[in-house]
Design a protein around this motif. Structure first.
Motif, short mmCIF file in Angstrom:
data_model
loop_
_atom_site.label_atom_id
_atom_site.label_comp_id
_atom_site.label_asym_id
_atom_site.label_seq_id
_atom_site.Cartn_x
_atom_site.Cartn_y
_atom_site.Cartn_z
N HIS A 325 0.83 -1.21 0.00
CA HIS A 325 0.00 0.00 0.00
C HIS A 325 0.87 1.26 0.00
O HIS A 325 0.71 2.14 -0.86
CB HIS A 325 -0.92 -0.02 1.23
CG HIS A 325 -1.66 1.26 1.45
ND1 HIS A 325 -2.75 1.64 0.68
CD2 HIS A 325 -1.47 2.27 2.34
CE1 HIS A 325 -3.20 2.80 1.09
NE2 HIS A 325 -2.44 3.22 2.10
N PHE A 326 1.80 1.35 0.95
CA PHE A 326 2.58 2.57 1.07
C PHE A 326 3.68 2.66 0.02
O PHE A 326 3.97 3.75 -0.49
CB PHE A 326 3.20 2.67 2.47
CG PHE A 326 4.01 3.91 2.67
CD1 PHE A 326 3.40 5.14 2.84
CD2 PHE A 326 5.39 3.87 2.65
CE1 PHE A 326 4.14 6.30 3.00
CE2 PHE A 326 6.14 5.01 2.81
CZ PHE A 326 5.51 6.24 2.99
N ASN A 327 4.32 1.56 -0.32
CA ASN A 327 5.38 1.62 -1.33
C ASN A 327 4.84 2.03 -2.69
O ASN A 327 5.49 2.76 -3.44
CB ASN A 327 6.09 0.27 -1.42
CG ASN A 327 6.97 0.01 -0.21
OD1 ASN A 327 6.88 0.72 0.78
ND2 ASN A 327 7.81 -1.00 -0.29
N ALA A 328 3.64 1.54 -3.02
CA ALA A 328 3.03 1.97 -4.28
C ALA A 328 2.64 3.44 -4.24
O ALA A 328 2.76 4.16 -5.23
CB ALA A 328 1.81 1.10 -4.57
N LEU A 329 2.17 3.90 -3.07
CA LEU A 329 1.82 5.32 -2.94
C LEU A 329 3.07 6.20 -3.04
O LEU A 329 3.07 7.22 -3.73
CB LEU A 329 1.11 5.54 -1.60
CG LEU A 329 0.84 7.00 -1.21
CD1 LEU A 329 -0.15 7.64 -2.17
CD2 LEU A 329 0.32 7.07 0.23
N SER A 330 4.13 5.83 -2.34
CA SER A 330 5.35 6.65 -2.33
C SER A 330 6.06 6.65 -3.67
O SER A 330 6.83 7.56 -3.96
CB SER A 330 6.30 6.15 -1.24
OG SER A 330 6.73 4.84 -1.51
N TRP A 331 5.82 5.63 -4.50
CA TRP A 331 6.46 5.59 -5.82
C TRP A 331 6.00 6.76 -6.69
O TRP A 331 6.80 7.35 -7.42
CB TRP A 331 6.17 4.27 -6.51
CG TRP A 331 6.95 4.08 -7.77
CD1 TRP A 331 6.57 4.40 -9.04
CD2 TRP A 331 8.27 3.53 -7.87
NE1 TRP A 331 7.55 4.08 -9.94
CE2 TRP A 331 8.62 3.54 -9.25
CE3 TRP A 331 9.18 3.03 -6.95
CZ2 TRP A 331 9.84 3.07 -9.70
CZ3 TRP A 331 10.40 2.56 -7.42
CH2 TRP A 331 10.72 2.59 -8.78
N GLY A 332 4.75 7.11 -6.61
CA GLY A 332 4.25 8.25 -7.38
C GLY A 332 4.53 9.59 -6.74
O GLY A 332 4.27 10.63 -7.35
N LEU A 333 5.05 9.58 -5.51
CA LEU A 333 5.35 10.83 -4.79
C LEU A 333 6.83 10.97 -4.52
O LEU A 333 7.22 11.62 -3.54
CB LEU A 333 4.56 10.87 -3.47
CG LEU A 333 3.04 10.81 -3.59
CD1 LEU A 333 2.41 10.67 -2.21
CD2 LEU A 333 2.49 12.05 -4.28
N ARG A 334 7.66 10.37 -5.35
CA ARG A 334 9.11 10.42 -5.11
C ARG A 334 9.64 11.86 -5.16
O ARG A 334 10.48 12.24 -4.34
CB ARG A 334 9.84 9.56 -6.14
CG ARG A 334 9.70 8.07 -5.90
CD ARG A 334 10.40 7.27 -6.97
NE ARG A 334 9.76 7.44 -8.27
CZ ARG A 334 10.22 6.93 -9.40
NH1 ARG A 334 11.34 6.23 -9.40
NH2 ARG A 334 9.58 7.11 -10.53
N GLU A 335 9.16 12.65 -6.12
CA GLU A 335 9.62 14.04 -6.20
C GLU A 335 9.23 14.82 -4.96
O GLU A 335 10.00 15.64 -4.43
CB GLU A 335 9.07 14.71 -7.45
CG GLU A 335 9.54 14.12 -8.77
CD GLU A 335 8.77 12.88 -9.17
OE1 GLU A 335 7.84 12.49 -8.41
OE2 GLU A 335 9.09 12.29 -10.21
#
Length: 444
Positions: A325-335
């Motif tokens: 859940h969180f790793n997929a969310l943070s992937w799109g918010l890397r910047e």
């Protein structure tokens, strides 16, 4: 031909008197160039001093007599600031391009206006047209103190406490309470839900209080109440205290001390360990997963008063679910995370981020299989939960292979409905109250 000084002195005077005169004349001729240069330097210095004095005098006269100085045309100010809302385009154009009529004595018909006059007229019209716009937006250009209205306070406090995340925490606590063996006690269930919700609101408010400087750099969190100044830090901490104290008191006195201790430990772990660790190490993700795994354990202990194997099973399911859940969310918010200065796996180690998400997707299959072994559910649960566990594992594999925003977004949205459906299937397949095989007793 003129005679030299030496011959002149030798002719007029003879003897030792003539020699003395000749010596003095020679000395004067040798030193005359040095005296001349010294005199020139002194005059040169006086000349520079006089120039400076003359310059200062002219500047003083210019300041006193404005009419003697050159008049500079004022620079036209912009019509409207880009940060302010624009009025209608037709109205702006009409104001800007409105020309003031020229008096008859300023421009005769016998000659055409020169370039200088046209520029002056154009700048005058632009300045005159922009006065109205400036007067309307003068108040908006200045910083204003934000005032807190009582009508907006409930919404601000809801965003301060992350009401959606708090609802998820309360739902997982309720699932742990419902899955625990024994009769369902409604008063205890309500006290557990309210106490857990208040503890979650307190932890989330303290978390936002600590992260204001970093949330302001992220697009995802820049509109939070403390970042925008909609609420003061003192009021935010007062709200957190008013939630933490009664929440822990309800869990400790109204439910049992074990549940209250878990609530205090979870607040401490989230605010004092997970929050500062986000800027230090990627281990914050594992600590945050522990924080999310404790609420269903609190629900179990609230119903049973003890930490059993079923409590650790529920905690393990929530622990593993949080990684995809969180790793997929943070992937799109890397910047965003890199701009905020947070150490996330998706930023510092993208390969590990995808591997961990895939591992815990597969771990959900094993944990679902262990549920009937620990007498939490019947053997029907691993069968009915296998399709959704296989699907989220497939999306985790696609995320591991593709490593793009599309695959991460699909995995994230799948995790949003996967957890409620998995807990609902566990409740449906819950072990009947009298059936247990821990001590080898026959079912009643």
């Amino acid at each position: 031909m003129a005679a030299s000084p030496h011959t002149l002195s030798s002719r007029l005077l003879t003897g030792w008197v003539g020699g003395c005169v000749w010596y003095l004349e020679r000395r004067a001729i040798q030193e005359s160039p040095h005296k001349f240069m010294h005199l020139f330097r002194n005059v040169n210095k006086r000349w520079f001093t006089f120039q400076h004095f003359n310059f200062l005098r002219r500047m003083y006269v210019t300041q006193l007599n404005r009419c003697l100085s050159q008049q500079v045309k004022p620079k036209p100010e912009p019509v409207a600031s880009p940060f302010l809302e624009k009025t209608s385009s037709c109205q702006d154009k009409a104001e800007i391009y409105e020309m003031r009529p020229l008096p008859p004595q300023s421009l005769s018909l016998s000659r055409k206006p020169n370039e200088k006059e046209l520029i002056e007229l154009e700048s005058a019209s632009i300045i005159e047209g922009s006065i109205d716009v400036e007067e309307e937006t003068k108040d908006e250009k200045q910083w204003k103190e934000m005032k807190l209205h009582m009508d907006d306070l409930p919404g601000i406090l809801a965003r301060l406490s992350k009401i959606k995340l708090t609802a998820l925490v309360v739902s997982t606590t309720s699932a742990g309470f419902a899955l625990a063996p024994g009769p369902f006690d409604w008063p205890c269930f309500l006290l557990t839900s309210v106490g857990t919700g208040l503890a979650s609101c307190a932890a989330n408010s303290i978390n936002q209080f600590f992260e204001v400087p970093f949330d302001s750099n992220m697009n995802r969190t820049k509109n939070r109440p403390l970042v925008r100044g909609q609420i003061s830090p003192l009021l935010a901490m007062s709200f957190a205290t008013c939630c933490a104290v009664p929440g822990v008191a309800l869990l400790t006195c109204g439910v049992n001390p074990l549940t209250g201790a878990l609530g205090v430990f979870n607040i401490f772990l989230y605010t004092c360990c997970y929050t500062p660790l986000k800027r230090i190490s990627i281990a914050n993700t594992w600590v945050g997963a522990i924080v999310g795994a404790i609420p269903p354990v609190m629900g179990w202990t609230a119903a049973t008063g003890s930490l059993d194997a079923g409590a650790f099973l529920l905690g393990g399911i929530l622990y593993s679910w949080q990684f995809p859940h969180f790793n997929a969310l943070s992937w799109g918010l890397r910047e965003d995370y890199s701009r905020g200065g947070y150490c996330m796996m998706s930023v510092t180690n993208p390969g590990l981020c995808r591997r961990v998400a895939l591992r815990h997707c597969l771990a959900l299959i094993g944990l679902s299989t262990a549920a009937p072994v620990l007498d939490v559910t019947t053997w029907a649960f691993p069968v009915v939960s296998l399709p959704i566990n296989l699907y989220i594992s497939y999306l985790g594999f696609r995320f591991y292979v593709d490593a793009d925003r599309k695959s991460s977004r699909r995995l994230f949205f799948c995790s949003l409905w996967h957890l409620p459906l998995l807990l609902l299937l566990m409740l449906t397949c819950k072990q009947p109250p009298g059936v247990t095989h821990d001590k080898g007793d026959p079912p009643s």
